[in-house]
Design a protein around this motif. Structure first.
Motif, PDB file in Angstrom:
ATOM      1  N   PHE A   1       0.897  -1.162   0.000  1.00  9.18           N
ATOM      2  CA  PHE A   1       0.000   0.000   0.000  1.00  9.18           C
ATOM      3  C   PHE A   1       0.930   1.205   0.000  1.00  9.18           C
TER       4      PHE A   1
ATOM      5  N   PHE B   1       4.231   1.076   2.045  1.00 12.41           N
ATOM      6  CA  PHE B   1       4.094   0.084   3.111  1.00 12.41           C
ATOM      7  C   PHE B   1       3.841  -1.309   2.530  1.00 12.41           C
TER       8      PHE B   1
ATOM      9  N   ALA C   1       2.356  -4.748   3.179  1.00  9.49           N
ATOM     10  CA  ALA C   1       1.473  -5.466   4.104  1.00  9.49           C
ATOM     11  C   ALA C   1       1.676  -6.980   4.006  1.00  9.49           C
TER      12      ALA C   1
ATOM     13  N   ASP D   1      -1.216 -12.082  14.701  1.00 11.00           N
ATOM     14  CA  ASP D   1      -1.602 -10.967  15.544  1.00 11.00           C
ATOM     15  C   ASP D   1      -2.236  -9.845  14.708  1.00 11.00           C
ATOM     16  N   ASN D   2      -2.729  -8.831  15.397  1.00 10.88           N
ATOM     17  CA  ASN D   2      -3.278  -7.660  14.711  1.00 10.88           C
ATOM     18  C   ASN D   2      -2.208  -7.099  13.769  1.00 10.88           C
ATOM     19  N   GLY D   3      -2.624  -6.782  12.547  1.00 10.56           N
ATOM     20  CA  GLY D   3      -1.690  -6.185  11.594  1.00 10.56           C
ATOM     21  C   GLY D   3      -0.806  -7.187  10.873  1.00 10.56           C
ATOM     22  N   ALA D   4      -1.018  -8.483  11.114  1.00 14.45           N
ATOM     23  CA  ALA D   4      -0.180  -9.519  10.497  1.00 14.45           C
ATOM     24  C   ALA D   4      -0.381  -9.580   8.980  1.00 14.45           C
ATOM     25  N   GLY D   5      -1.576  -9.213   8.530  1.00 11.80           N
ATOM     26  CA  GLY D   5      -1.854  -9.252   7.089  1.00 11.80           C
ATOM     27  C   GLY D   5      -2.943 -10.243   6.723  1.00 11.80           C
ATOM     28  N   LYS D   6      -3.633 -10.799   7.736  1.00 16.10           N
ATOM     29  CA  LYS D   6      -4.674 -11.809   7.475  1.00 16.10           C
ATOM     30  C   LYS D   6      -5.788 -11.241   6.589  1.00 16.10           C
ATOM     31  N   SER D   7      -6.320 -10.101   6.992  1.00 13.28           N
ATOM     32  CA  SER D   7      -7.434  -9.521   6.220  1.00 13.28           C
ATOM     33  C   SER D   7      -6.971  -9.115   4.827  1.00 13.28           C
ATOM     34  N   THR D   8      -5.750  -8.618   4.727  1.00  8.91           N
ATOM     35  CA  THR D   8      -5.228  -8.227   3.411  1.00  8.91           C
ATOM     36  C   THR D   8      -5.172  -9.449   2.496  1.00  8.91           C
TER      37      THR D   8
ATOM     38  N   HIS E   1      -8.188 -15.721  15.979  1.00  6.21           N
ATOM     39  CA  HIS E   1      -7.227 -15.352  17.012  1.00  6.21           C
ATOM     40  C   HIS E   1      -7.210 -16.438  18.080  1.00  6.21           C
TER      41      HIS E   1
HETATM   42  N1  LIG Z   1      -5.899  -0.185   2.487  1.00  7.75           N
HETATM   43  C1  LIG Z   1      -4.787  -0.114   3.233  1.00  7.75           C
HETATM   44  N2  LIG Z   1      -3.926   0.929   3.095  1.00  7.75           N
HETATM   45  C2  LIG Z   1      -2.802   1.012   3.813  1.00  7.75           C
HETATM   46  N3  LIG Z   1      -2.426   0.105   4.734  1.00  7.75           N
HETATM   47  C3  LIG Z   1      -3.238  -0.956   4.931  1.00  7.75           C
HETATM   48  C4  LIG Z   1      -4.449  -1.113   4.198  1.00  7.75           C
HETATM   49  N4  LIG Z   1      -5.044  -2.250   4.609  1.00  7.75           N
HETATM   50  C5  LIG Z   1      -4.251  -2.780   5.551  1.00  7.75           C
HETATM   51  N5  LIG Z   1      -3.161  -2.006   5.755  1.00  7.75           N
HETATM   52  C6  LIG Z   1      -2.061  -2.272   6.684  1.00  7.75           C
HETATM   53  O1  LIG Z   1      -1.573  -3.575   6.439  1.00  7.75           O
HETATM   54  C7  LIG Z   1      -1.228  -4.236   7.650  1.00  7.75           C
HETATM   55  C8  LIG Z   1      -1.972  -5.558   7.739  1.00  7.75           C
HETATM   56  O2  LIG Z   1      -3.349  -5.296   7.981  1.00  7.75           O
HETATM   57  P1  LIG Z   1      -4.472  -6.436   8.044  1.00  7.75           P
HETATM   58  O3  LIG Z   1      -5.758  -5.744   8.243  1.00  7.75           O
HETATM   59  O4  LIG Z   1      -4.321  -7.307   6.867  1.00  7.75           O
HETATM   60  O5  LIG Z   1      -4.043  -7.224   9.361  1.00  7.75           O
HETATM   61  P2  LIG Z   1      -4.845  -8.375  10.140  1.00  7.75           P
HETATM   62  O6  LIG Z   1      -3.892  -9.505  10.287  1.00  7.75           O
HETATM   63  O7  LIG Z   1      -6.123  -8.645   9.469  1.00  7.75           O
HETATM   64  O8  LIG Z   1      -5.074  -7.712  11.558  1.00  7.75           O
HETATM   65  P3  LIG Z   1      -6.333  -7.850  12.580  1.00  7.75           P
HETATM   66  O9  LIG Z   1      -6.072  -9.094  13.369  1.00  7.75           O
HETATM   67  O10 LIG Z   1      -6.225  -6.630  13.391  1.00  7.75           O
HETATM   68  O11 LIG Z   1      -7.592  -7.919  11.775  1.00  7.75           O
HETATM   69  C9  LIG Z   1      -1.586  -3.277   8.776  1.00  7.75           C
HETATM   70  O12 LIG Z   1      -0.405  -2.620   9.181  1.00  7.75           O
HETATM   71  C10 LIG Z   1      -2.554  -2.307   8.126  1.00  7.75           C
HETATM   72  O13 LIG Z   1      -2.462  -1.049   8.715  1.00  7.75           O
END
Ligand SMILES: Nc1ncnc2c1ncn2[C@@H]1O[C@H](COP(=O)(O)OP(=O)(O)OP(=O)(O)O)[C@@H](O)[C@H]1O
Ligand SMILES: [Mg+2]
Length: 268
Positions: free
Chosen positions: A23, A26, A28, A47-54, A213
């Motif tokens: 992104f 950054f 991800a 963990d939070n921010g690991a990149g799962k949702s991405t 989690h």
């Molecule tokens: N659209 C975006 N633009 C910029 N950065 C992003 C975007 N989407 C996610 N990120 C960043 O990418 C990283 C991974 O985010 P992601 O949401 O994939 O984590 P996650 O593992 O799903 O966390 P959680 O457990 O909190 O849901 C984070 O640092 C987030 O801030």
């Protein structure tokens, strides 16, 4: 072709190969690789921010990877939209479930894909048949509906999850992605959802990706684990190969949880 120990050569339904997602400046996801097989539950932990949702958004056509490849049944695919992903057989059940609580179970099951007799939009809906299919599909996943005409709002949280899952499978998902399906539920409902996941696994043709989690839930239902941290895979393995110790260690947040347990104990 990938092969699995003890299972002969089996092709993964879906393969994520060296996927990178940036992104802006950054990163991800930094070269994530993941294979998911039919009839298996693959837990994606981190963990939070690991990149799962991405990663899930890439698999469901919401984001495009910056580099790397997705393959379905061995064929490279480009998922330019959620519609592409759904047509490719990827069904994602998000936390909000995309259900209308005021509409009936049957209506929710077929939402936008109703069976009609005659040309739409005026064709007669085949309501009885839709109700029969809904009951049948829910029963297959362990829910005996008293009345398919009842509003979704009257179902329990676990039953709603099952409805969203049954719907995805009936409409062709061969990869089912579940994003934190137990996190908003009470203990009993959580167990119900885990049972539903096992029943989907037993169908044999669906590859399930479970984002959670909850280490205990992952250990209860998953066959394989991938641990993400800051966009990279920091560990992976089949349940048989991983000791509970490893899982706890790799499970991001586990260390902090131990610290917290110690801190809380120190307060007493
Ligand atoms: N659209 C975006 N633009 C910029 N950065 C992003 C975007 N989407 C996610 N990120 C960043 O990418 C990283 C991974 O985010 P992601 O949401 O994939 O984590 P996650 O593992 O799903 O966390 P959680 O457990 O909190 O849901 C984070 O640092 C987030 O801030
Ligand atoms: Mg997330």
């Amino acid at each position: 072709m990938s092969s699995r120990p003890g299972n002969g050569a089996v092709k993964p339904v879906i393969q994520v190969a060296n996927v990178v997602k940036r992104f802006g400046t950054f990163t991800a996801l930094n070269g994530v690789t993941l294979d998911v097989y039919a009839g298996e539950v693959h837990a994606l932990l981190g963990d939070n921010g690991a990149g799962k949702s991405t990663l899930i958004k890439i698999l469901s056509g919401v984001h495009q990877p910056s580099a790397g490849q997705l393959r379905i049944d061995g064929q490279p695919v480009r998922l330019a939209s959620p519609r592409d992903a759904s047509q490719a057989g990827i069904g994602t059940v998000y936390q909000d479930l995309a259900l209308n609580p005021l509409a009936s179970v049957t209506r929710n099951f077929f939402m936008g894909r109703e069976l009609a007799r005659g040309p739409r939009p005026f064709g007669l809906l085949r309501l009885a048949e839709m109700a029969r299919i809904t009951c049948e599909q829910m029963r297959q996943l362990g829910i005996d509906l008293a009345d398919p005409g009842q509003a979704v709002g009257t179902l329990s949280g676990g039953q709603r999850q099952t409805l969203a899952i049954a719907r995805a499978i009936y409409f062709g998902a061969k990869v089912l992605i579940l994003d934190e399906p137990t996190s908003a539920l009470g203990q009993r409902q959580q167990m119900e959802v885990l049972k539903t996941i096992r029943r989907v696994r037993a169908l044999g043709h669906v590859a399930i990706i479970l984002i959670t989690h909850n280490e205990v839930h992952a250990q209860l239902v998953a066959d394989r684990f991938t641990f993400l941290s800051l966009g990279e895979v920091i560990g992976k393995g089949a349940k048989a190969e991983l000791a509970g110790e490893d899982i706890r260690r790799l499970m991001a947040g586990g260390a902090e949880l131990n610290d917290l347990t110690a801190e809380l104990a120190a307060l007493d």
